[in-house]
Write an enzyme that holds these catalytic residues in place. Structure first.
Site, short mmCIF file in Angstrom:
data_model
loop_
_atom_site.label_atom_id
_atom_site.label_comp_id
_atom_site.label_asym_id
_atom_site.label_seq_id
_atom_site.Cartn_x
_atom_site.Cartn_y
_atom_site.Cartn_z
CB SER A 63 48.57 -32.34 -30.35
OG SER A 63 49.51 -33.08 -29.59
CD GLU A 116 45.56 -29.33 -36.64
OE1 GLU A 116 46.45 -28.99 -37.44
OE2 GLU A 116 45.79 -30.09 -35.65
CG HIS A 170 44.51 -30.68 -32.20
ND1 HIS A 170 45.57 -30.16 -32.92
CD2 HIS A 170 44.84 -30.55 -30.89
CE1 HIS A 170 46.50 -29.75 -32.08
NE2 HIS A 170 46.08 -29.98 -30.85
CG ASN A 177 51.50 -29.93 -33.00
OD1 ASN A 177 52.20 -29.04 -32.51
ND2 ASN A 177 50.37 -30.31 -32.44
#
Length: 475
Positions: free
Chosen positions: A121, A154, A142, A192
Site C-alpha cells: 500500500s 492501483e 494494490h 494513501n
C-alpha cells in the site's frame, strides 16, 4: 499478456491474500496459495469457502460454481512450487527488507516472463525491484479491502516497470471486474497519499481541543458528505495500521510536515487502544458512541430584523456578520471588521459548524444561530479554529491531489477515480476543487499558513496556477 496468465500465485494468506486469491479463482485461474505457515493456507481456503457459502445462500452463486472455484486452489508450502505461476501477487509483510528478499528469490525460481507484483500500500515498487533480474516485470497491484468487493486496483509502475506490463495488469484487472488506475511509484501511491489530510486534520483538531471526537466525525460525515468520520474510520481500520501508514508516508517524504503523525494517535497505539478490534480506540466499542449535541432551537425572540448579503460569503444579520470560512478566525475578523462575527463552515449538507468571536455579545451569536436554524441547518459550535473542520480538511485533500497531479503521479481522471472508489469520497478531489473554486481554496490555505507559520498548509504551485486562470476567466 492477459491470455497468457493461467496460473496465479498469491503469497500470504491473510485477509488481503485470501481475498485476492478468491478474485483470481472466481475468474477461472488456477491459484497457488503460499504462506510460510502451512496451517494459515488451509484456514484461508476455509474462510473463502465460508464466503462462497454465503453467496450461494443469497442466490448470488450456484453450488456448482462454488465447487469449481474451490477446486482451483492449490495450497503450497514450498516456495519453489511457485515456478509454475504466470503471475505472482505478493501480499505479505509490509517491510521492505522482507519484500526485497522475497522478490529476489522469486526472480531465481520463476521464468523470466513471469510477472511479479506486490499488493503493497505504500512501499516503493522501485526499491522492491532493485535487486530483481528483469525488473521490468515488477509492478504494484494494490487491491483494497475487502478485495472481492472493492472495485479499485492501483497499478503501480516502478522506475523500471515495462509499460506493456502495466498495460497488461490494467487489462487483467478489468477482466476481473475491477477498475484499475495507473500511477507511478511514490510514497502512498494515490489513495494513501491523498487521503492523509482526512486523518491528519482530524487529529490536529482533537489535539488542539477544538471539539469532541463525535463532533469532528459528524462534521466531516454529515457536513462534508464523507461516508464515515475520520476518527471513527481509524478505529475501524485499526489505529496501529493507520498510524503505521502515516509514519511510512511521512518518512518516505523526508518528514514533510503535511504528513506529520499525531502524538495523540501514537498514545492510543502505545496503550493498545487499537480501535474496534481491541474494543477501545478513540471510542469505546463496548457501548454506545456519544451522540452529537446539536444546538437547541433558539427562541424566536432573536428573530432577525434585517438580513442582507454584504458580499460573497458575508451576510449581515442585524448587528452580526456571518462569514463563510476562508481560513481566518472569528476573532481576527471581528477585529478587522469592527463588528461581531460568526464564522460558518458548511458545504452541501444540512450541517453548519460555527465559531464565534470571543468579543461577540451573547445576543449577536444567538441571532446568527437562529438565522442558520431557520435555513434548516443543524448547528454545532466549536472553538474559534481557523478554517474550521469541513472546508479545511477538503482544501488540504484537494491541495494534495493537485500536488500529486503536478508531479506526474497519476492523471487527473485516475486520481479522482481512485478517491471515489478506493475510499468512497463524495467527489473526486480535482473535480471537487473545480466546483468549490480555486481562488477560495487558495485563500483559505494561505490564511492557514499565515496563522500557523507552517509549511504544512503551503498551497501547491498547481493550485496557484488554477486560481490565476479562474480569476482571468472571471475578469
Amino acid at each position: 499478456m492477459v491470455m497468457n496468465i493461467r496460473t496465479v500465485a498469491v503469497i500470504g494468506s491473510g485477509t488481503m491474500g485470501a481475498g485476492i486469491a478468491e478474485v483470481a479463482a472466481s475468474h477461472g485461474h488456477q491459484v497457488l496459495i503460499y504462506d510460510i505457515a502451512g496451517q494459515a493456507v488451509s484456514q484461508a481456503i476455509e474462510s473463502i469457502g465460508q464466503r462462497l457459502d454465503s453467496r450461494v445462500a443469497r442466490g448470488k452463486l450456484s453450488g456448482e460454481a462454488r465447487e469449481q472455484i474451490l477446486a482451483r486452489f492449490i495450497p503450497v508450502t514450498d516456495i519453489d512450487a511457485l515456478a509454475a505461476a504466470d503471475l505472482v501477487i505478493e501480499a505479505a509483510s509490509e517491510r521492505l527488507d522482507v519484500k526485497k528478499a522475497l522478490f529476489a528469490k522469486l526472480a531465481e525460481i520463476c521464468q523470466p516472463q513471469t510477472v511479479l507484483t506486490s499488493n503493497t500500500s505504500s512501499i516503493s515498487v522501485t526499491a522492491i525491484a532493485a535487486d530483481v533480474r528483469h525488473p521490468e516485470r515488477v509492478a504494484g497491484l494494490h487491491f483494497f479491502n475487502p478485495a472481492p468487493v472493492m472495485k479499485l486496483v492501483e497499478v503501480v509502475s516502478g522506475l523500471a516497470t515495462s509499460p506493456e506490463v502495466a498495460d497488461g495488469l490494467c487489462e487483467l484487472a478489468v477482466n476481473w471486474g475491477k477498475q484499475p488506475v495507473r500511477c507511478q511509484s511514490t510514497p502512498g501511491f494515490i489513495v494513501n497519499r491523498v487521503a492523509r489530510p482526512f486523518y491528519s486534520e482530524a487529529w490536529r483538531a482533537l489535539e488542539e481541543q477544538v471539539a469532541s471526537p463525535e463532533v469532528i466525525d459528524a462534521a466531516l460525515r454529515d457536513g462534508g458528505g464523507f461516508p464515515m468520520g475520520p476518527l471513527e474510520l481509524t478505529d475501524m481500520i485499526g489505529q496501529d495500521v493507520n498510524f503505521a501508514v502515516t509514519c511510512s508516508v511521512f518518512n518516505a517524504f523526508w518528514q514533510e510536515r503535511r504528513f506529520l503523525p499525531s502524538l495523540v494517535q501514537q498514545e492510543l497505539v502505545l496503550a493498545g487502544r487499537l480501535g474496534k478490534k481491541s474494543g477501545k480506540g478513540v471510542y469505546d466499542w463496548g457501548g454506545e458512541k456519544p451522540a452529537v449535541q446539536w444546538l437547541d432551537t433558539v427562541s424566536d425572540s432573536y428573530s432577525p430584523m434585517c438580513v442582507q448579503k454584504k458580499r460573497d460569503g458575508v451576510t449581515e444579520v442585524d448587528d452580526v456578520l456571518l462569514v463563510e470560512t476562508q481560513g481566518e478566525t472569528a476573532q481576527s475578523l471581528a477585529r478587522s471588521l469592527h463588528s461581531p462575527v460568526v464564522v460558518v463552515d458548511r458545504m452541501d449538507g444540512d450541517v453548519a459548524v460555527i465559531a464565534a468571536a470571543a468579543s461577540n455579545p451573547h445576543s449577536a451569536t444567538q441571532k446568527a444561530i437562529f438565522y442558520l436554524q431557520q435555513q434548516g441547518q443543524r448547528v454545532v459550535q466549536i472553538a474559534d479554529y481557523p478554517g474550521l473542520l469541513i472546508w479545511r480538511t477538503v482544501a488540504m485533500i484537494i491541495n494534495e491531489a493537485l500536488d500529486a497531479l503536478q508531479k506526474g503521479v497519476a492523471s487527473e481522471k485516475d486520481i479522482d477515480t481512485a478517491m471515489r472508489l478506493g475510499v468512497n469520497y463524495p467527489c473526486g478531489p480535482v473535480a471537487w476543487g473545480e466546483r468549490l473554486g480555486w481562488q477560495r481554496l487558495l485563500l483559505l490555505l494561505e490564511n492557514l499558513q499565515r496563522h500557523y507559520g507552517e509549511e504544512r498548509y503551503r498551497p501547491c504551485s498547481l493550485l496557484r496556477q488554477r486560481a490565476l486562470l479562474e480569476s482571468s476567466y472571471e475578469s
